[in-house]
Enzyme design. Structure first.
Site, mmCIF file in Angstrom:
data_model
loop_
_atom_site.group_PDB
_atom_site.id
_atom_site.type_symbol
_atom_site.label_atom_id
_atom_site.label_comp_id
_atom_site.label_asym_id
_atom_site.label_seq_id
_atom_site.Cartn_x
_atom_site.Cartn_y
_atom_site.Cartn_z
ATOM 1 C CE1 TYR A 51 -4.119 0.223 -0.193
ATOM 2 C CE2 TYR A 51 -4.433 -1.639 1.329
ATOM 3 C CZ TYR A 51 -5.187 -0.759 0.260
ATOM 4 O OH TYR A 51 -6.383 -0.984 -0.159
ATOM 5 C CD GLU A 53 -4.022 4.262 0.691
ATOM 6 O OE1 GLU A 53 -2.935 3.536 1.181
ATOM 7 O OE2 GLU A 53 -4.971 3.914 1.047
ATOM 8 C CG ASP A 196 -7.264 10.339 -24.180
ATOM 9 O OD1 ASP A 196 -6.310 9.506 -24.382
ATOM 10 O OD2 ASP A 196 -8.714 9.806 -23.738
ATOM 11 C CB THR A 222 -3.974 3.519 -21.865
ATOM 12 O OG1 THR A 222 -3.973 3.729 -23.027
ATOM 13 C CG2 THR A 222 -5.549 3.935 -21.351
ATOM 14 C CE LYS A 225 -6.501 2.111 -25.627
ATOM 15 N NZ LYS A 225 -6.351 2.764 -24.401
ATOM 16 N NE ARG A 231 -6.116 -3.543 -19.566
ATOM 17 C CZ ARG A 231 -6.279 -3.805 -20.839
ATOM 18 N NH1 ARG A 231 -5.480 -4.460 -21.552
ATOM 19 N NH2 ARG A 231 -7.142 -2.917 -21.660
HETATM 20 N N1 DSN Z 1 -11.243 0.640 -24.928
HETATM 21 C C1 DSN Z 1 -10.266 1.370 -25.510
HETATM 22 C C2 DSN Z 1 -10.066 1.110 -27.179
HETATM 23 O O1 DSN Z 1 -10.289 0.095 -27.432
HETATM 24 O O2 DSN Z 1 -9.822 1.990 -27.614
HETATM 25 C C3 DSN Z 1 -10.595 2.909 -25.190
HETATM 26 O O3 DSN Z 1 -10.793 2.980 -23.857
#
Ligand code: DSN
Length: 420
Positions: A51, A53, A196, A222, A225, A231
């Site tokens: 933990y 925080e 984003d 994120t 990707k 993730r």
């Molecule tokens: N779920 C993601 C995507 O596939 O683009 C976006 O949050």
């Protein structure tokens, strides 16, 4: 890698099947990637037990010297990779990262604008079913017939509704984002510009997509990707952001913790640090550049085989296929047919979709994973032909079975996760 296997036969068996699926299928969902064995090790580490925080050196619990070190390392690497002033690596994923931006910059009921979901935008950019539209006054902009962002509409919304926050970014937009146009509009009305880059983070890091750093106040992403990490999510504050509001970095941090989240996932942050370290290496530039070359080659192959693409191509890792020449609302049927043939992608709405989001008329696919596997333009030409053949004859089970066998052979030539 064997040591990562657990000894619970039921769990092990399910994971083994997923390993096999990832080895034998052409996974082409553009928001997915295959992390490196080192990233897998980092996220499977004992950091999961802690933990933490708070923020490095200002934690609420004892015993955080190592989590401080890993989080600071992730922050330093992200700052270097993207060239930003401040980074928060604690968001559990992209949606909480985006919600934190609302918390940091707006009061409930304030006006925000973003790209509509059926036009390629994200839920958290103010789509009607998202909390971002329930707690804020969301006015959405769209794309034009040609699939490109309708800047006349963005300007009109800016002039008439004076949003305090403008989102640029998408989940299904195949073209490069014109950051400077958004930036001009945001500056004219003194709004925050949040970009984003979840889909394109790896392309920005690798220098094959323009960087939003000199245009945006805030950048969210994120990490799983094109960036090829675990993730997770990150929020970055730029020099421009700090010039607009010197307190912005503090506001973002407060919005993430204690505003939105409790303990950060330090094992994930270790994986993010590892992935960022990989993205800082020169070979990542080659990877990012090959993702785009592959997507362009795949787009060409699909079009040569008479498949219609939204915006007639791609500048990025992502392709959006318009299936309306074959019928309305066919996305899901064709996605299933392709899965039977060994190609995994997703059904997706297309701009001005004549059907519903539950029965969309498009499919969305991309090249990050195939590129991670080492495939190049030659393979993309063949993959485009496979996909086109299945689309044109999507009820032909025999064809699907035949292509599936050929795809298993192709995948074997580009092995992944050997030893797993
Ligand atoms: N779920 C993601 C995507 O596939 O683009 C976006 O949050």
């Amino acid at each position: 890698m064997k040591e990562l296997n657990c000894t619970d036969p039921e769990v092990d068996n399910i994971i083994a099947h997923e390993v096999l699926r990832q080895k034998e299928v052409l996974n082409m969902i553009p928001s997915e990637n295959y992390v490196s064995p080192n990233v897998l090790k980092a996220i499977g580490s004992v950091l999961v037990n802690k933990y933490a925080e708070g923020y490095p050196t200002k934690r609420y619990y004892q015993g955080n010297a190592n989590t401080d070190a890993i989080e600071l390392l992730a922050i330093e690497r992200a700052k270097k990779l993207f060239g930003v002033e401040h980074v928060n690596v604690q968001p559990h994923s992209g949606s909480p990262a985006n919600f934190a931006v609302y918390m940091a910059t707006l009061e409930p009921g304030d006006t925000v604008t973003g790209l509509a979901l059926p036009d390629g935008g994200h839920l958290t950019h103010g789509w009607k079913v998202s909390a971002t539209a329930k707690f804020f006054n969301s006015i959405q902009y769209h794309v034009k017939e040609d699939g490109l962002i309708d800047f006349d509409e963005v300007r009109k919304i800016a002039k008439e509704n004076k949003p305090k926050l403008i989102w640029c970014g998408a989940t299904a937009y195949p073209r490069e984002f014109p950051f400077e146009e958004f930036s001009k509009i945001a500056d004219e009305i003194n709004a925050y510009l949040a970009v984003d880059i979840a889909h394109i983070a790896g392309l920005v890091a690798g220098g094959v997509h323009k960087s939003p750093v000199s245009y945006a106040h805030i950048i969210t992403t994120t990490t799983h990707k094109t960036l090829r990490g675990p993730r997770g999510g990150m929020i970055m504050v730029t020099k421009k952001g700090l010039e607009k509001d010197p307190e912005l970095a503090k506001k973002i941090d407060k919005a993430v913790f204690p505003g939105m989240q409790g303990g950060p996932h330090e094992h994930t942050i270790a994986g993010i640090a590892t992935a960022l370290g990989e993205a800082l290496k020169p070979e990542f530039k080659d990877y990012a550049s090959q993702i785009v070359k592959n997507a362009k080659a795949l787009a060409e192959s699909l079009m040569e085989n008479n498949i219609k693409l939204v915006s007639n191509g791609t500048d990025t890792h992502l392709i959006l296929v318009d299936l309306t020449p074959f019928g309305i609302g066919l996305g899901k049927y064709i996605a299933v047919a392709l899965e039977n043939a060994g190609v995994c992608l997703n059904a997706n709405s297309i701009p001005k979709d004549p059907s519903t989001p539950f029965k969309p008329s498009g499919i969305r696919l991309g090249t990050p994973i195939l590129t991670t596997r080492g495939m190049k333009e030659k393979e993309m030409k063949q993959v485009g032909k496979y996909i086109a053949d299945v689309i044109k004859d999507y009820q032909n089970i025999e064809l699907q079975n035949k292509i599936k066998q050929e795809i298993i052979k192709l995948c074997a030539e580009f092995p992944v996760y050997e030893g797993l």
